[in-house]
Design a protein around this motif. Structure first.
Motif, PDB file in Angstrom:
ATOM      1  N   GLY A  40      39.065  27.265  24.013  1.00  0.00           N
ATOM      2  CA  GLY A  40      38.661  28.312  25.007  1.00  0.00           C
ATOM      3  C   GLY A  40      36.908  28.198  25.414  1.00  0.00           C
ATOM      4  N   ASP A  41      36.269  27.464  24.413  1.00  0.00           N
ATOM      5  CA  ASP A  41      34.959  27.313  24.693  1.00  0.00           C
ATOM      6  C   ASP A  41      34.588  26.111  25.755  1.00  0.00           C
ATOM      7  OD1 ASP A  41      34.138  28.974  22.584  1.00  0.00           O
ATOM      8  OD2 ASP A  41      33.768  27.324  21.198  1.00  0.00           O
ATOM      9  N   VAL A  42      33.830  26.450  26.758  1.00  0.00           N
ATOM     10  CA  VAL A  42      33.240  25.357  27.636  1.00  0.00           C
ATOM     11  C   VAL A  42      32.422  24.541  27.019  1.00  0.00           C
ATOM     12  CG1 VAL A  42      33.875  27.187  29.484  1.00  0.00           C
ATOM     13  CG2 VAL A  42      31.577  27.144  28.642  1.00  0.00           C
ATOM     14  N   CYS A  43      32.372  23.335  27.503  1.00  0.00           N
ATOM     15  CA  CYS A  43      31.615  22.114  26.939  1.00  0.00           C
ATOM     16  C   CYS A  43      31.211  21.015  28.123  1.00  0.00           C
ATOM     17  CB  CYS A  43      31.957  21.781  25.729  1.00  0.00           C
ATOM     18  SG  CYS A  43      33.552  21.007  25.693  1.00  0.00           S
ATOM     19  N   GLU A  44      30.760  20.220  27.465  1.00  0.00           N
ATOM     20  CA  GLU A  44      30.824  18.813  28.154  1.00  0.00           C
ATOM     21  C   GLU A  44      31.303  17.668  27.003  1.00  0.00           C
ATOM     22  OE1 GLU A  44      26.661  17.727  29.611  1.00  0.00           O
ATOM     23  OE2 GLU A  44      26.858  19.302  31.081  1.00  0.00           O
ATOM     24  N   ALA A  45      32.032  17.079  27.323  1.00  0.00           N
ATOM     25  CA  ALA A  45      32.938  16.198  26.541  1.00  0.00           C
ATOM     26  C   ALA A  45      32.783  14.554  27.161  1.00  0.00           C
ATOM     27  CB  ALA A  45      34.372  16.493  26.455  1.00  0.00           C
ATOM     28  N   LYS A  46      32.414  13.799  26.098  1.00  0.00           N
ATOM     29  CA  LYS A  46      32.246  12.384  26.610  1.00  0.00           C
ATOM     30  C   LYS A  46      33.760  11.888  26.876  1.00  0.00           C
ATOM     31  CE  LYS A  46      29.539   9.794  24.335  1.00  0.00           C
ATOM     32  NZ  LYS A  46      28.841   9.207  23.214  1.00  0.00           N
ATOM     33  N   TRP A  47      33.769  11.198  28.078  1.00  0.00           N
ATOM     34  CA  TRP A  47      34.770  10.352  28.445  1.00  0.00           C
ATOM     35  C   TRP A  47      35.081   9.146  27.871  1.00  0.00           C
ATOM     36  CZ3 TRP A  47      39.650  11.472  30.043  1.00  0.00           C
ATOM     37  CH2 TRP A  47      40.455  10.652  30.732  1.00  0.00           C
ATOM     38  N   ALA A  48      35.948   8.640  26.986  1.00  0.00           N
ATOM     39  CA  ALA A  48      36.125   7.300  26.268  1.00  0.00           C
ATOM     40  C   ALA A  48      35.869   6.304  27.525  1.00  0.00           C
ATOM     41  CB  ALA A  48      37.016   7.171  25.745  1.00  0.00           C
ATOM     42  N   ALA A  49      36.592   6.327  28.493  1.00  0.00           N
ATOM     43  CA  ALA A  49      36.442   4.999  29.654  1.00  0.00           C
ATOM     44  C   ALA A  49      35.041   4.993  29.958  1.00  0.00           C
ATOM     45  CB  ALA A  49      37.345   5.430  30.847  1.00  0.00           C
ATOM     46  N   ASP A  50      34.164   5.730  30.395  1.00  0.00           N
ATOM     47  CA  ASP A  50      32.940   5.475  30.935  1.00  0.00           C
ATOM     48  C   ASP A  50      31.789   5.809  29.917  1.00  0.00           C
ATOM     49  OD1 ASP A  50      32.935   7.963  31.256  1.00  0.00           O
ATOM     50  OD2 ASP A  50      32.901   7.833  33.635  1.00  0.00           O
ATOM     51  N   LYS A  51      31.978   6.636  28.964  1.00  0.00           N
ATOM     52  CA  LYS A  51      30.911   6.937  27.914  1.00  0.00           C
ATOM     53  C   LYS A  51      29.987   8.236  28.339  1.00  0.00           C
ATOM     54  CE  LYS A  51      32.558   4.137  24.913  1.00  0.00           C
ATOM     55  NZ  LYS A  51      33.753   4.313  24.366  1.00  0.00           N
ATOM     56  N   LEU A  52      30.587   8.582  29.685  1.00  0.00           N
ATOM     57  CA  LEU A  52      29.733   9.695  30.182  1.00  0.00           C
ATOM     58  C   LEU A  52      30.362  11.185  29.940  1.00  0.00           C
ATOM     59  CD1 LEU A  52      29.210   8.195  34.019  1.00  0.00           C
ATOM     60  CD2 LEU A  52      27.676   8.263  31.959  1.00  0.00           C
ATOM     61  N   TYR A  53      29.597  12.123  29.963  1.00  0.00           N
ATOM     62  CA  TYR A  53      29.729  13.747  29.504  1.00  0.00           C
ATOM     63  C   TYR A  53      30.300  14.255  30.931  1.00  0.00           C
ATOM     64  CZ  TYR A  53      28.227  13.317  25.060  1.00  0.00           C
ATOM     65  OH  TYR A  53      27.885  12.878  23.802  1.00  0.00           O
ATOM     66  N   TYR A  54      31.724  15.070  31.047  1.00  0.00           N
ATOM     67  CA  TYR A  54      32.161  15.792  31.800  1.00  0.00           C
ATOM     68  C   TYR A  54      32.543  17.285  31.515  1.00  0.00           C
ATOM     69  CZ  TYR A  54      32.647  11.212  34.119  1.00  0.00           C
ATOM     70  OH  TYR A  54      32.348   9.917  34.613  1.00  0.00           O
ATOM     71  N   ASP A  55      32.343  18.105  32.526  1.00  0.00           N
ATOM     72  CA  ASP A  55      32.678  19.645  32.095  1.00  0.00           C
ATOM     73  C   ASP A  55      34.167  19.521  31.552  1.00  0.00           C
ATOM     74  OD1 ASP A  55      30.250  20.319  32.980  1.00  0.00           O
ATOM     75  OD2 ASP A  55      31.130  21.201  34.803  1.00  0.00           O
ATOM     76  N   ALA A  56      34.276  20.129  30.413  1.00  0.00           N
ATOM     77  CA  ALA A  56      35.536  20.304  29.976  1.00  0.00           C
ATOM     78  C   ALA A  56      35.721  21.950  29.410  1.00  0.00           C
ATOM     79  CB  ALA A  56      35.820  19.358  28.829  1.00  0.00           C
TER      80      ALA A  56
END
Length: 102
Positions: A40-56
């Motif tokens: 349930g915690d909100v965070c930014e997580a790295k997306w493996a395909a482009d190595k950028l962080y996105y809200d998750a």
């Protein structure tokens, strides 16, 4: 007398061990991430395909330290290392904070 010496030695060892233990705890606190992730915690997580962080949002925390996240605005789930998570708004030039996996 031997008993008194042994007790004193044990007390001294405990006091030194206690101080050393406290110092070790202080050191490890500076190394261990201050954030403990929970479902349930909100965070930014790295997306493996482009190595950028996105809200998750954290969906599940596994015993081995990996975390299952769901990217906001997308029907995408990913299993990432807890080191690939950061607090929302942490920035740091690592990438985008909007968008998502694909």
């Amino acid at each position: 007398t031997t008993t008194a010496t042994t007790t004193t030695t044990a007390t001294t060892t405990t006091a030194v061990g206690g101080a050393a233990g406290a110092a070790a705890a202080a050191v490890s606190l500076s190394i261990v991430p201050s954030t403990q992730w929970h479902a349930g915690d909100v965070c930014e997580a790295k997306w493996a395909a482009d190595k950028l962080y996105y809200d998750a949002v954290v969906e599940q925390v596994l015993a081995d330290g990996r975390v299952v996240v769901v990217y906001d605005g997308f029907d995408e789930r990913a299993m990432v290392s807890d080191s690939d998570l950061r607090a929302r708004g942490a920035g740091g030039g690592g990438g985008s904070s909007s968008g998502g996996g694909g």
